[in-house]
Design a protein around this motif. Structure first.
Motif, PDB file in Angstrom:
ATOM      1  N   ARG A  57      20.381 -14.458  16.285  1.00 54.19           N
ATOM      2  CA  ARG A  57      21.783 -14.872  16.487  1.00 54.19           C
ATOM      3  C   ARG A  57      22.072 -16.191  15.784  1.00 54.19           C
ATOM      4  NH1 ARG A  57      22.032 -13.994  21.742  1.00 54.19           N
ATOM      5  NH2 ARG A  57      22.683 -11.921  21.116  1.00 54.19           N
ATOM      6  N   SER A  65      25.320  -9.618  25.305  1.00 58.81           N
ATOM      7  CA  SER A  65      24.225  -8.635  25.334  1.00 58.81           C
ATOM      8  C   SER A  65      22.955  -9.296  25.849  1.00 58.81           C
ATOM      9  CB  SER A  65      23.960  -8.062  23.934  1.00 58.81           C
ATOM     10  OG  SER A  65      24.929  -7.118  23.582  1.00 58.81           O
ATOM     11  N   GLU A 118      24.278   1.359  26.134  1.00 57.82           N
ATOM     12  CA  GLU A 118      23.862   2.386  25.174  1.00 57.82           C
ATOM     13  C   GLU A 118      24.773   3.609  25.311  1.00 57.82           C
ATOM     14  OE1 GLU A 118      20.694   0.637  23.287  1.00 57.82           O
ATOM     15  OE2 GLU A 118      21.381   0.123  25.269  1.00 57.82           O
ATOM     16  N   MET A 166      14.427  -0.557  23.009  1.00 60.20           N
ATOM     17  CA  MET A 166      15.390  -0.802  24.086  1.00 60.20           C
ATOM     18  C   MET A 166      15.879   0.519  24.696  1.00 60.20           C
ATOM     19  SD  MET A 166      15.254  -3.979  24.146  1.00 60.20           S
ATOM     20  CE  MET A 166      16.507  -4.511  25.306  1.00 60.20           C
ATOM     21  N   ARG A 225      15.480  -8.052  13.693  1.00 59.69           N
ATOM     22  CA  ARG A 225      15.904  -6.836  14.411  1.00 59.69           C
ATOM     23  C   ARG A 225      14.801  -5.765  14.387  1.00 59.69           C
ATOM     24  NH1 ARG A 225      20.817  -3.769  15.371  1.00 59.69           N
ATOM     25  NH2 ARG A 225      20.297  -1.574  15.333  1.00 59.69           N
ATOM     26  N   LYS A 270      30.473   2.301  21.025  1.00 55.98           N
ATOM     27  CA  LYS A 270      30.889   1.097  20.282  1.00 55.98           C
ATOM     28  C   LYS A 270      31.034   1.350  18.780  1.00 55.98           C
ATOM     29  CE  LYS A 270      27.791  -1.805  21.698  1.00 55.98           C
ATOM     30  NZ  LYS A 270      27.097  -1.640  20.441  1.00 55.98           N
ATOM     31  N   SER A 271      30.029   2.029  18.202  1.00 64.05           N
ATOM     32  CA  SER A 271      30.070   2.235  16.745  1.00 64.05           C
ATOM     33  C   SER A 271      31.292   3.048  16.353  1.00 64.05           C
ATOM     34  CB  SER A 271      28.819   2.964  16.254  1.00 64.05           C
ATOM     35  OG  SER A 271      27.697   2.420  16.854  1.00 64.05           O
ATOM     36  N   TYR A 278      21.241  -7.838  29.057  1.00 61.95           N
ATOM     37  CA  TYR A 278      19.948  -7.151  28.872  1.00 61.95           C
ATOM     38  C   TYR A 278      18.766  -8.043  29.278  1.00 61.95           C
ATOM     39  CZ  TYR A 278      21.961  -3.166  26.294  1.00 61.95           C
ATOM     40  OH  TYR A 278      22.654  -2.026  25.940  1.00 61.95           O
ATOM     41  N   GLN A 279      18.712  -9.264  28.695  1.00 58.19           N
ATOM     42  CA  GLN A 279      17.543 -10.112  28.983  1.00 58.19           C
ATOM     43  C   GLN A 279      17.751 -10.904  30.287  1.00 58.19           C
ATOM     44  OE1 GLN A 279      18.634  -9.745  25.518  1.00 58.19           O
ATOM     45  NE2 GLN A 279      16.992  -8.223  25.626  1.00 58.19           N
ATOM     46  N   TYR A 316      16.015 -12.452  19.923  1.00 59.73           N
ATOM     47  CA  TYR A 316      17.458 -12.176  19.864  1.00 59.73           C
ATOM     48  C   TYR A 316      18.215 -13.479  19.584  1.00 59.73           C
ATOM     49  CZ  TYR A 316      17.385  -7.306  21.566  1.00 59.73           C
ATOM     50  OH  TYR A 316      17.206  -5.946  21.690  1.00 59.73           O
ATOM     51  N   GLU A 358      24.881  -7.489  15.858  1.00 61.66           N
ATOM     52  CA  GLU A 358      23.678  -8.145  16.363  1.00 61.66           C
ATOM     53  C   GLU A 358      22.815  -7.129  17.103  1.00 61.66           C
ATOM     54  OE1 GLU A 358      24.147 -11.771  18.486  1.00 61.66           O
ATOM     55  OE2 GLU A 358      24.760 -12.776  16.660  1.00 61.66           O
ATOM     56  N   PRO A 359      21.486  -7.258  17.106  1.00 64.13           N
ATOM     57  CA  PRO A 359      20.779  -8.212  16.277  1.00 64.13           C
ATOM     58  C   PRO A 359      20.872  -7.783  14.819  1.00 64.13           C
ATOM     59  CG  PRO A 359      19.207  -6.745  17.344  1.00 64.13           C
ATOM     60  CD  PRO A 359      20.564  -6.396  17.881  1.00 64.13           C
ATOM     61  N   ASP A 405      29.645  -6.501  16.543  1.00 61.69           N
ATOM     62  CA  ASP A 405      29.078  -5.486  17.421  1.00 61.69           C
ATOM     63  C   ASP A 405      27.921  -6.133  18.185  1.00 61.69           C
ATOM     64  OD1 ASP A 405      27.824  -3.299  18.542  1.00 61.69           O
ATOM     65  OD2 ASP A 405      27.823  -2.094  16.704  1.00 61.69           O
ATOM     66  N   ARG A 406      28.165  -6.526  19.421  1.00 64.05           N
ATOM     67  CA  ARG A 406      27.254  -7.261  20.322  1.00 64.05           C
ATOM     68  C   ARG A 406      27.143  -8.734  19.936  1.00 64.05           C
ATOM     69  NH1 ARG A 406      24.845  -4.061  23.837  1.00 64.05           N
ATOM     70  NH2 ARG A 406      24.442  -1.881  23.350  1.00 64.05           N
ATOM     71  N   TYR A 407      26.946  -9.560  20.948  1.00 63.86           N
ATOM     72  CA  TYR A 407      26.758 -11.007  20.757  1.00 63.86           C
ATOM     73  C   TYR A 407      26.055 -11.526  22.000  1.00 63.86           C
ATOM     74  CZ  TYR A 407      28.175 -15.788  19.245  1.00 63.86           C
ATOM     75  OH  TYR A 407      28.203 -17.107  18.853  1.00 63.86           O
ATOM     76  N   LEU A 422      13.202  -4.141  17.771  1.00 64.52           N
ATOM     77  CA  LEU A 422      13.484  -2.757  18.181  1.00 64.52           C
ATOM     78  C   LEU A 422      12.329  -1.787  17.902  1.00 64.52           C
ATOM     79  CD1 LEU A 422      17.263  -2.394  17.188  1.00 64.52           C
ATOM     80  CD2 LEU A 422      16.278  -3.060  19.380  1.00 64.52           C
TER      81      LEU A 422
HETATM   82  P1  TYD Z   1      21.548  -0.884  18.469  1.00 67.55           P
HETATM   83  O1  TYD Z   1      20.857   0.286  17.858  1.00 67.55           O
HETATM   84  O2  TYD Z   1      22.414  -1.706  17.608  1.00 67.55           O
HETATM   85  O3  TYD Z   1      22.254  -0.403  19.795  1.00 67.55           O
HETATM   86  P2  TYD Z   1      23.756  -0.111  20.101  1.00 67.55           P
HETATM   87  O4  TYD Z   1      24.226   0.899  19.097  1.00 67.55           O
HETATM   88  O5  TYD Z   1      23.721   0.381  21.521  1.00 67.55           O
HETATM   89  O6  TYD Z   1      24.475  -1.433  19.976  1.00 67.55           O
HETATM   90  O7  TYD Z   1      20.399  -1.783  19.118  1.00 67.55           O
HETATM   91  C1  TYD Z   1      20.628  -2.982  19.689  1.00 67.55           C
HETATM   92  C2  TYD Z   1      19.822  -3.010  20.979  1.00 67.55           C
HETATM   93  O8  TYD Z   1      19.496  -4.360  21.284  1.00 67.55           O
HETATM   94  C3  TYD Z   1      20.574  -2.462  22.163  1.00 67.55           C
HETATM   95  O9  TYD Z   1      19.682  -1.743  22.976  1.00 67.55           O
HETATM   96  C4  TYD Z   1      21.001  -3.708  22.916  1.00 67.55           C
HETATM   97  C5  TYD Z   1      19.907  -4.671  22.599  1.00 67.55           C
HETATM   98  N1  TYD Z   1      20.280  -6.097  22.633  1.00 67.55           N
HETATM   99  C6  TYD Z   1      19.719  -6.927  23.595  1.00 67.55           C
HETATM  100  O10 TYD Z   1      18.936  -6.472  24.447  1.00 67.55           O
HETATM  101  N2  TYD Z   1      20.016  -8.262  23.582  1.00 67.55           N
HETATM  102  C7  TYD Z   1      20.847  -8.801  22.653  1.00 67.55           C
HETATM  103  O11 TYD Z   1      21.113 -10.024  22.669  1.00 67.55           O
HETATM  104  C8  TYD Z   1      21.433  -7.933  21.656  1.00 67.55           C
HETATM  105  C9  TYD Z   1      22.358  -8.486  20.619  1.00 67.55           C
HETATM  106  C10 TYD Z   1      21.116  -6.590  21.687  1.00 67.55           C
END
Ligand code: TYD
Length: 206
Positions: free
Chosen positions: A74, A100, A12, A155, A50, A16-17, A104-105, A70, A39-40, A95-97, A54
């Motif tokens: 995906r 993550s 976090e 999250m 998503r 990235k963005s 995270y999990q 998740y 993703e998600p 952006d994430r795959y 969230l």
């Molecule tokens: P997002 O607002 O897109 O966060 P960020 O800008 O940090 O990418 O929210 C995605 C959230 O979901 C972020 O906290 C990470 C989490 N996440 C997981 O826990 N597992 C996953 O497989 C993915 C894709 C995201």
């Protein structure tokens, strides 16, 4: 020709963005065709999933349910967006795959890599990223830069301990998978952008 699949990962507030926006501006200027997705989400069904994941009000969600949602998002995103784009030969920026989910999990929630790999088998085996850009900044530094969390995001509501476990998970993944490239993003956004474009250029992705 099959397209190239580039994923972006980080904790976090790792920026990235912003980095994806700067990279897309560069690609637009150079006329490089690509798609940017996330993703998600990334498709209508996955974006609906998503919202459930969230939603800060969903406090009773189990860790397994979270991991499966998740993975479900995906799978839909892969089928509907990523695979068709790769088949068209496009550069896919995501952006994430799956990393993550592993960080995270698997690591932070403690579900373990084996379980996450099993529910993400299709993504991991058939469609692994060609390269993963990991924006490396420890959570405490990232939080300071971002000036706090988004209070409505389930999250982001997790404490610093959780995010430190996520970060540890990413570091372990970077050791395990050579496709994961660590980019130190402690400098300015332009310095980080220059490192990312240099990396992707040197590997022939852009
Ligand atoms: P997002 O607002 O897109 O966060 P960020 O800008 O940090 O990418 O929210 C995605 C959230 O979901 C972020 O906290 C990470 C989490 N996440 C997981 O826990 N597992 C996953 O497989 C993915 C894709 C995201």
């Amino acid at each position: 020709m099959k397209g190239r699949f580039v994923t972006f990962e980080g904790c976090e507030g790792s920026g990235k963005s912003t980095q994806l926006r700067l990279l897309c501006e560069y690609l637009d200027k150079n006329g490089t065709p690509y798609i940017l997705t996330r993703e998600p989400g990334g498709s209508s069904i996955a974006e609906q999933i998503r919202k459930i994941i969230l939603d800060g009000k969903n406090t009773e969600m189990s860790d397994e349910c979270e991991a499966l949602l998740y993975a479900a998002a995906r799978e839909q995103h892969l089928t509907e967006v990523i695979i068709p784009a790769l088949e068209k030969g496009l550069l896919v920026l995501c952006d994430r795959y799956v990393d993550s989910s592993l960080a995270y999990q698997g690591a932070a929630r403690g579900l373990g890599a084996e379980y996450i790999e099993s529910i993400n088998m299709h993504a991991m085996r058939a469609y692994p990223p060609d390269i993963t850009v990991f924006l490396d900044i420890p959570p405490a530094a990232a939080f300071n830069r971002k000036h706090g969390a988004d209070k409505d995001d389930r999250m982001e509501q997790q404490g610093l301990d959780f995010h430190n476990r996520v970060y540890g998970g990413y570091l372990a993944l970077a050791e395990k998978y050579p496709r994961i490239c660590r980019i130190d993003c402690g400098g300015t956004k332009y310095e980080t952008n220059a490192k990312i474009t240099a990396l992707l250029k040197s590997r022939g992705f852009i």
